[in-house]
Design an enzyme around this catalytic site. Structure first.
Site, mmCIF file in Angstrom:
data_model
loop_
_atom_site.group_PDB
_atom_site.id
_atom_site.type_symbol
_atom_site.label_atom_id
_atom_site.label_comp_id
_atom_site.label_asym_id
_atom_site.label_seq_id
_atom_site.Cartn_x
_atom_site.Cartn_y
_atom_site.Cartn_z
ATOM 1 N N LYS A 72 0.829 -1.218 0.000
ATOM 2 C CA LYS A 72 0.000 0.000 0.000
ATOM 3 C C LYS A 72 0.865 1.270 0.000
ATOM 4 O O LYS A 72 0.500 2.273 -0.620
ATOM 5 C CB LYS A 72 -0.933 0.016 1.217
ATOM 6 C CG LYS A 72 -2.199 -0.821 1.033
ATOM 7 C CD LYS A 72 -3.148 -0.182 0.031
ATOM 8 C CE LYS A 72 -4.537 -0.788 -0.019
ATOM 9 N NZ LYS A 72 -4.661 -2.069 -0.681
ATOM 10 N N LYS A 102 -6.636 -17.757 -14.131
ATOM 11 C CA LYS A 102 -7.970 -17.966 -13.585
ATOM 12 C C LYS A 102 -8.855 -16.738 -13.738
ATOM 13 O O LYS A 102 -8.379 -15.647 -14.037
ATOM 14 C CB LYS A 102 -7.887 -18.425 -12.122
ATOM 15 C CG LYS A 102 -7.178 -17.478 -11.203
ATOM 16 C CD LYS A 102 -7.211 -18.069 -9.779
ATOM 17 C CE LYS A 102 -6.876 -16.964 -8.810
ATOM 18 N NZ LYS A 102 -6.926 -17.356 -7.430
ATOM 19 N N LYS A 140 -11.729 -10.604 -10.975
ATOM 20 C CA LYS A 140 -12.652 -9.488 -11.210
ATOM 21 C C LYS A 140 -11.960 -8.328 -11.920
ATOM 22 O O LYS A 140 -12.571 -7.590 -12.656
ATOM 23 C CB LYS A 140 -13.366 -9.049 -9.935
ATOM 24 C CG LYS A 140 -12.511 -8.460 -8.841
ATOM 25 C CD LYS A 140 -13.424 -7.806 -7.786
ATOM 26 C CE LYS A 140 -12.637 -7.341 -6.596
ATOM 27 N NZ LYS A 140 -12.438 -8.378 -5.585
#
Ligand code: TRP
Length: 329
Positions: A111, A194, A197
Protein backbone atom coordinates in the site's frame (compact mmCIF):
# COMPACT_ATOMS: atom_id res chain seq x y z
CA UNK A 1 -18.46 -27.65 16.72
CA UNK A 2 -15.82 -25.67 14.88
CA UNK A 3 -16.14 -21.96 14.35
CA UNK A 4 -15.42 -20.67 10.86
CA UNK A 5 -15.20 -16.99 10.05
CA UNK A 6 -15.00 -15.41 6.67
CA UNK A 7 -14.38 -11.73 5.96
CA UNK A 8 -15.67 -10.37 2.70
CA UNK A 9 -14.32 -7.26 0.99
CA UNK A 10 -16.97 -4.63 0.52
CA UNK A 11 -16.07 -3.96 -3.09
CA UNK A 12 -16.26 -6.04 -6.19
CA UNK A 13 -18.80 -8.21 -7.87
CA UNK A 14 -18.95 -11.96 -7.65
CA UNK A 15 -18.01 -13.86 -10.78
CA UNK A 16 -18.43 -17.48 -11.83
CA UNK A 17 -14.98 -18.29 -10.43
CA UNK A 18 -16.05 -17.10 -6.97
CA UNK A 19 -19.30 -19.00 -7.26
CA UNK A 20 -17.87 -22.39 -8.22
CA UNK A 21 -14.85 -21.81 -5.98
CA UNK A 22 -15.23 -20.56 -2.44
CA UNK A 23 -18.95 -19.79 -2.48
CA UNK A 24 -20.14 -23.33 -3.15
CA UNK A 25 -17.95 -24.43 -0.27
CA UNK A 26 -19.34 -21.69 2.00
CA UNK A 27 -22.87 -22.76 1.20
CA UNK A 28 -22.08 -26.34 2.18
CA UNK A 29 -19.95 -25.36 5.18
CA UNK A 30 -22.65 -23.24 6.75
CA UNK A 31 -24.48 -26.45 7.66
CA UNK A 32 -21.41 -28.15 9.07
CA UNK A 33 -19.81 -25.53 11.31
CA UNK A 34 -20.67 -22.43 13.35
CA UNK A 35 -20.20 -19.92 10.55
CA UNK A 36 -19.77 -16.18 10.59
CA UNK A 37 -19.69 -14.18 7.38
CA UNK A 38 -19.22 -10.46 7.56
CA UNK A 39 -18.60 -7.60 5.19
CA UNK A 40 -15.42 -5.78 6.13
CA UNK A 41 -16.52 -2.19 5.60
CA UNK A 42 -14.23 -0.73 8.29
CA UNK A 43 -11.26 -2.23 6.47
CA UNK A 44 -12.32 -0.62 3.22
CA UNK A 45 -12.03 2.83 4.81
CA UNK A 46 -8.23 2.54 4.68
CA UNK A 47 -8.40 3.47 1.01
CA UNK A 48 -10.88 6.34 1.54
CA UNK A 49 -13.83 5.17 -0.57
CA UNK A 50 -16.26 7.86 -1.65
CA UNK A 51 -18.88 8.13 1.16
CA UNK A 52 -21.64 8.32 -1.44
CA UNK A 53 -20.80 4.87 -2.82
CA UNK A 54 -19.68 2.93 0.27
CA UNK A 55 -23.18 1.93 1.35
CA UNK A 56 -24.14 0.90 -2.17
CA UNK A 57 -21.07 -1.33 -2.35
CA UNK A 58 -21.93 -3.02 0.93
CA UNK A 59 -25.50 -3.49 -0.23
CA UNK A 60 -24.56 -5.12 -3.52
CA UNK A 61 -21.97 -7.42 -1.96
CA UNK A 62 -24.47 -8.49 0.67
CA UNK A 63 -27.23 -9.05 -1.91
CA UNK A 64 -24.93 -11.14 -4.07
CA UNK A 65 -23.88 -13.45 -1.25
CA UNK A 66 -27.47 -13.89 -0.14
CA UNK A 67 -28.63 -14.51 -3.70
CA UNK A 68 -25.89 -17.07 -4.23
CA UNK A 69 -27.03 -19.08 -1.24
CA UNK A 70 -25.64 -17.88 2.08
CA UNK A 71 -28.52 -18.44 4.44
CA UNK A 72 -29.04 -15.96 7.28
CA UNK A 73 -31.21 -18.53 9.08
CA UNK A 74 -28.24 -20.87 9.22
CA UNK A 75 -25.09 -18.74 9.35
CA UNK A 76 -24.44 -15.43 11.07
CA UNK A 77 -24.18 -12.80 8.36
CA UNK A 78 -23.36 -9.26 9.43
CA UNK A 79 -21.77 -5.97 8.58
CA UNK A 80 -18.51 -5.34 10.45
CA UNK A 81 -19.46 -1.78 11.43
CA UNK A 82 -22.71 -3.05 13.00
CA UNK A 83 -20.59 -4.80 15.63
CA UNK A 84 -18.63 -2.02 17.36
CA UNK A 85 -17.20 -4.54 19.85
CA UNK A 86 -14.64 -5.38 17.18
CA UNK A 87 -13.09 -1.93 17.52
CA UNK A 88 -12.60 -2.39 21.23
CA UNK A 89 -10.98 -5.77 20.75
CA UNK A 90 -8.78 -4.23 18.07
CA UNK A 91 -7.66 -1.55 20.51
CA UNK A 92 -6.94 -4.10 23.22
CA UNK A 93 -4.99 -6.34 20.85
CA UNK A 94 -3.02 -3.38 19.52
CA UNK A 95 -1.25 -3.19 22.89
CA UNK A 96 0.41 -6.46 21.92
CA UNK A 97 1.09 -5.61 18.27
CA UNK A 98 4.52 -4.11 17.74
CA UNK A 99 4.91 -1.28 15.27
CA UNK A 100 8.00 -2.87 13.70
CA UNK A 101 6.01 -5.99 12.83
CA UNK A 102 3.18 -3.98 11.37
CA UNK A 103 5.57 -1.97 9.23
CA UNK A 104 7.04 -5.16 7.83
CA UNK A 105 3.67 -6.58 6.71
CA UNK A 106 3.65 -7.27 2.98
CA UNK A 107 0.20 -5.74 2.41
CA UNK A 108 1.29 -2.54 4.20
CA UNK A 109 4.48 -2.23 2.14
CA UNK A 110 2.40 -2.81 -0.94
CA UNK A 111 0.00 0.00 0.00
CA UNK A 112 2.93 2.38 0.65
CA UNK A 113 3.88 1.79 -2.97
CA UNK A 114 0.33 2.10 -4.29
CA UNK A 115 -0.95 5.04 -2.25
CA UNK A 116 2.10 6.95 -0.95
CA UNK A 117 -0.10 10.01 -0.37
CA UNK A 118 -2.32 8.11 2.07
CA UNK A 119 -0.24 5.94 4.39
CA UNK A 120 -2.66 6.22 7.30
CA UNK A 121 -2.55 4.52 10.70
CA UNK A 122 -5.61 2.48 9.75
CA UNK A 123 -3.52 0.82 7.05
CA UNK A 124 -0.73 0.12 9.51
CA UNK A 125 -3.20 -1.42 11.94
CA UNK A 126 -5.15 -3.33 9.29
CA UNK A 127 -3.81 -6.70 10.52
CA UNK A 128 -4.81 -5.88 14.11
CA UNK A 129 -8.38 -5.13 13.09
CA UNK A 130 -8.42 -8.33 11.06
CA UNK A 131 -7.12 -10.29 14.04
CA UNK A 132 -9.91 -8.72 16.10
CA UNK A 133 -12.50 -9.85 13.51
CA UNK A 134 -11.25 -13.39 13.84
CA UNK A 135 -10.60 -13.56 17.57
CA UNK A 136 -13.88 -11.81 18.36
CA UNK A 137 -15.59 -15.16 17.76
CA UNK A 138 -12.51 -17.21 18.60
CA UNK A 139 -12.61 -18.72 15.11
CA UNK A 140 -10.81 -22.01 14.47
CA UNK A 141 -10.74 -21.70 10.71
CA UNK A 142 -10.62 -18.80 8.31
CA UNK A 143 -11.08 -19.45 4.59
CA UNK A 144 -8.67 -17.10 2.82
CA UNK A 145 -6.59 -16.84 -0.29
CA UNK A 146 -2.80 -16.84 -0.34
CA UNK A 147 -2.65 -13.03 -0.11
CA UNK A 148 -4.20 -13.12 3.37
CA UNK A 149 -2.03 -15.80 4.93
CA UNK A 150 0.42 -13.37 6.46
CA UNK A 151 -2.47 -11.60 8.19
CA UNK A 152 -3.53 -14.92 9.65
CA UNK A 153 0.01 -15.60 10.83
CA UNK A 154 -0.13 -12.28 12.64
CA UNK A 155 -3.50 -13.21 14.14
CA UNK A 156 -1.93 -16.36 15.56
CA UNK A 157 1.04 -14.36 16.82
CA UNK A 158 -1.25 -11.97 18.72
CA UNK A 159 -3.31 -14.86 20.07
CA UNK A 160 -0.20 -16.66 21.34
CA UNK A 161 1.24 -13.49 22.75
CA UNK A 162 -1.99 -12.68 24.56
CA UNK A 163 -2.26 -16.21 25.96
CA UNK A 164 1.32 -16.33 27.19
CA UNK A 165 1.42 -12.76 28.51
CA UNK A 166 -1.66 -13.27 30.67
CA UNK A 167 -0.98 -16.95 31.38
CA UNK A 168 -4.25 -18.14 29.86
CA UNK A 169 -5.33 -20.55 27.19
CA UNK A 170 -7.99 -18.29 25.76
CA UNK A 171 -7.57 -17.49 22.07
CA UNK A 172 -7.29 -20.32 19.53
CA UNK A 173 -4.60 -20.37 16.86
CA UNK A 174 -6.89 -19.69 13.90
CA UNK A 175 -5.89 -21.64 10.84
CA UNK A 176 -6.18 -20.59 7.19
CA UNK A 177 -8.42 -22.83 5.23
CA UNK A 178 -8.40 -23.23 1.48
CA UNK A 179 -10.79 -26.14 0.84
CA UNK A 180 -8.00 -28.10 -0.90
CA UNK A 181 -9.42 -30.57 -3.41
CA UNK A 182 -12.92 -29.18 -2.98
CA UNK A 183 -11.93 -25.88 -4.52
CA UNK A 184 -12.88 -25.79 -8.18
CA UNK A 185 -10.73 -23.34 -10.12
CA UNK A 186 -12.52 -21.62 -12.97
CA UNK A 187 -10.30 -20.12 -15.67
CA UNK A 188 -10.99 -16.83 -17.41
CA UNK A 189 -12.26 -16.37 -20.95
CA UNK A 190 -9.04 -14.71 -22.11
CA UNK A 191 -7.10 -17.88 -22.71
CA UNK A 192 -4.86 -18.04 -19.68
CA UNK A 193 -5.04 -17.91 -15.92
CA UNK A 194 -7.97 -17.97 -13.58
CA UNK A 195 -11.09 -15.88 -13.67
CA UNK A 196 -10.68 -12.63 -11.77
CA UNK A 197 -12.65 -9.49 -11.21
CA UNK A 198 -9.97 -7.07 -12.38
CA UNK A 199 -8.69 -9.14 -15.30
CA UNK A 200 -11.72 -8.39 -17.48
CA UNK A 201 -11.99 -12.10 -18.27
CA UNK A 202 -14.95 -13.06 -16.17
CA UNK A 203 -18.68 -13.57 -16.16
CA UNK A 204 -20.35 -11.80 -13.24
CA UNK A 205 -23.35 -13.17 -11.40
CA UNK A 206 -25.05 -9.87 -12.17
CA UNK A 207 -24.39 -10.05 -15.94
CA UNK A 208 -27.37 -9.97 -18.30
CA UNK A 209 -27.98 -12.87 -20.70
CA UNK A 210 -26.82 -10.69 -23.58
CA UNK A 211 -23.62 -9.66 -21.79
CA UNK A 212 -22.85 -13.33 -21.11
CA UNK A 213 -23.40 -14.30 -24.75
CA UNK A 214 -21.10 -11.50 -25.91
CA UNK A 215 -18.35 -12.39 -23.47
CA UNK A 216 -18.43 -16.08 -24.26
CA UNK A 217 -18.53 -15.59 -28.02
CA UNK A 218 -15.43 -13.40 -27.70
CA UNK A 219 -13.54 -15.96 -25.61
CA UNK A 220 -10.08 -16.87 -26.86
CA UNK A 221 -9.69 -20.24 -28.65
CA UNK A 222 -7.14 -21.49 -31.17
CA UNK A 223 -7.10 -22.37 -34.86
CA UNK A 224 -8.53 -25.82 -34.17
CA UNK A 225 -7.08 -29.26 -33.41
CA UNK A 226 -4.53 -30.19 -36.05
CA UNK A 227 -4.57 -33.96 -35.63
CA UNK A 228 -6.22 -36.39 -33.20
CA UNK A 229 -4.27 -36.97 -30.01
CA UNK A 230 -2.51 -33.59 -29.99
CA UNK A 231 -2.52 -31.87 -26.59
CA UNK A 232 -5.21 -29.23 -26.18
CA UNK A 233 -4.14 -25.58 -26.08
CA UNK A 234 -4.70 -23.70 -22.83
CA UNK A 235 -7.50 -21.43 -24.10
CA UNK A 236 -9.53 -24.39 -25.35
CA UNK A 237 -8.82 -26.46 -22.27
CA UNK A 238 -10.12 -23.52 -20.24
CA UNK A 239 -13.42 -23.48 -22.13
CA UNK A 240 -13.81 -27.20 -21.45
CA UNK A 241 -13.09 -26.58 -17.77
CA UNK A 242 -15.85 -24.00 -17.60
CA UNK A 243 -18.15 -26.32 -19.51
CA UNK A 244 -17.46 -29.09 -17.01
CA UNK A 245 -18.69 -26.80 -14.23
CA UNK A 246 -21.85 -25.51 -15.90
CA UNK A 247 -23.02 -28.02 -18.51
CA UNK A 248 -24.61 -31.47 -18.43
CA UNK A 249 -22.09 -34.34 -18.61
CA UNK A 250 -23.40 -35.47 -22.01
CA UNK A 251 -22.94 -31.97 -23.45
CA UNK A 252 -19.34 -32.02 -22.31
CA UNK A 253 -18.88 -35.51 -23.75
CA UNK A 254 -20.37 -34.42 -27.04
CA UNK A 255 -17.97 -31.51 -27.56
CA UNK A 256 -15.00 -33.53 -26.27
CA UNK A 257 -15.88 -36.12 -28.90
CA UNK A 258 -16.04 -33.45 -31.62
CA UNK A 259 -12.68 -32.15 -30.49
CA UNK A 260 -11.07 -35.60 -30.46
CA UNK A 261 -12.28 -36.27 -33.99
CA UNK A 262 -11.03 -32.82 -35.05
CA UNK A 263 -14.58 -31.89 -36.03
CA UNK A 264 -15.16 -29.24 -33.44
CA UNK A 265 -16.60 -25.85 -34.34
CA UNK A 266 -15.72 -23.51 -31.53
CA UNK A 267 -18.61 -21.23 -32.45
CA UNK A 268 -21.09 -24.04 -31.72
CA UNK A 269 -19.36 -24.92 -28.50
CA UNK A 270 -19.40 -21.31 -27.34
CA UNK A 271 -23.10 -20.94 -28.16
CA UNK A 272 -23.89 -23.96 -26.01
CA UNK A 273 -21.52 -22.81 -23.26
CA UNK A 274 -23.12 -19.38 -23.15
CA UNK A 275 -26.61 -20.88 -22.73
CA UNK A 276 -25.40 -23.22 -20.00
CA UNK A 277 -23.72 -20.35 -18.14
CA UNK A 278 -26.93 -18.34 -18.46
CA UNK A 279 -28.88 -21.22 -16.94
CA UNK A 280 -26.66 -20.97 -13.86
CA UNK A 281 -26.42 -17.19 -13.67
CA UNK A 282 -29.93 -16.06 -14.56
CA UNK A 283 -31.72 -17.35 -11.42
CA UNK A 284 -28.97 -15.91 -9.24
CA UNK A 285 -29.11 -12.56 -11.05
CA UNK A 286 -32.88 -12.47 -10.63
CA UNK A 287 -32.47 -13.12 -6.90
CA UNK A 288 -29.79 -10.39 -6.67
CA UNK A 289 -32.22 -7.93 -8.26
CA UNK A 290 -35.11 -8.97 -6.01
CA UNK A 291 -33.00 -8.74 -2.86
CA UNK A 292 -31.52 -5.39 -3.85
CA UNK A 293 -35.01 -4.00 -4.28
CA UNK A 294 -36.13 -5.29 -0.88
CA UNK A 295 -34.71 -2.91 1.70
CA UNK A 296 -36.98 -4.31 4.38
CA UNK A 297 -35.56 -7.80 3.92
CA UNK A 298 -31.98 -6.51 3.92
CA UNK A 299 -32.67 -4.53 7.06
CA UNK A 300 -34.03 -7.64 8.78
CA UNK A 301 -31.06 -9.75 7.70
CA UNK A 302 -28.40 -7.34 8.92
CA UNK A 303 -30.24 -6.53 12.13
CA UNK A 304 -30.62 -10.18 13.06
CA UNK A 305 -27.02 -10.88 11.97
CA UNK A 306 -25.64 -8.03 14.08
CA UNK A 307 -27.63 -9.26 17.07
CA UNK A 308 -26.18 -12.77 16.82
CA UNK A 309 -22.66 -11.49 16.17
CA UNK A 310 -22.84 -9.03 19.05
CA UNK A 311 -23.94 -11.71 21.48
CA UNK A 312 -20.83 -13.70 20.60
CA UNK A 313 -18.67 -10.53 20.66
CA UNK A 314 -19.93 -9.31 24.01
CA UNK A 315 -19.05 -12.61 25.62
CA UNK A 316 -15.49 -12.45 24.25
CA UNK A 317 -15.04 -8.83 25.28
CA UNK A 318 -16.23 -9.47 28.82
CA UNK A 319 -13.74 -12.30 29.14
CA UNK A 320 -10.87 -10.38 27.55
CA UNK A 321 -11.45 -7.35 29.78
CA UNK A 322 -11.46 -9.60 32.82
CA UNK A 323 -8.22 -11.31 31.73
CA UNK A 324 -6.53 -7.94 31.12
CA UNK A 325 -7.60 -6.62 34.51
CA UNK A 326 -10.39 -4.28 33.50
CA UNK A 327 -12.87 -5.08 36.21
CA UNK A 328 -16.34 -3.66 36.76
CA UNK A 329 -16.99 -1.55 39.87
N1 TRP B 1 -8.42 -8.69 4.45
C1 TRP B 1 -9.43 -9.51 3.84
C2 TRP B 1 -9.37 -9.32 2.32
O1 TRP B 1 -8.85 -8.35 1.84
C3 TRP B 1 -10.82 -9.17 4.34
C4 TRP B 1 -10.95 -9.43 5.79
C5 TRP B 1 -11.08 -8.50 6.78
C6 TRP B 1 -10.97 -10.71 6.40
N2 TRP B 1 -11.18 -9.13 7.98
C7 TRP B 1 -11.11 -10.47 7.80
C8 TRP B 1 -10.87 -12.02 5.93
C9 TRP B 1 -11.17 -11.52 8.70
C10 TRP B 1 -10.93 -13.07 6.83
C11 TRP B 1 -11.06 -12.80 8.21
O2 TRP B 1 -9.86 -10.16 1.59
Amino acid sequence: METVLSGIRSTGQLHLGNYFGALKNFIKMQHEARCFFFIADYHSLTTHPDPTILHGNVKSVLSEYLAAGLDPEVATIYIQSDVPEVTELSLLLSMHAYVGELERTASFKDKIRKQPQNVNAGLLCYPVLMAADILLHRADKVPVGKDQEQHLEMTRLYARRFNSFYGVDYFPESQPYNFGQELVKIPGLDGSGKMGKSEGNGVFLSDSDEAIRKKVMRAVTDSGPAAPGQPMSEPVRNLFTIMKAVSQPDTLEFFKGCYDRCEIRYGDMKKQLAEDIIAVVRPIRERIEAIQADDKYLHEVVTAGAEKARASARKTLAEVREIMGIHKF
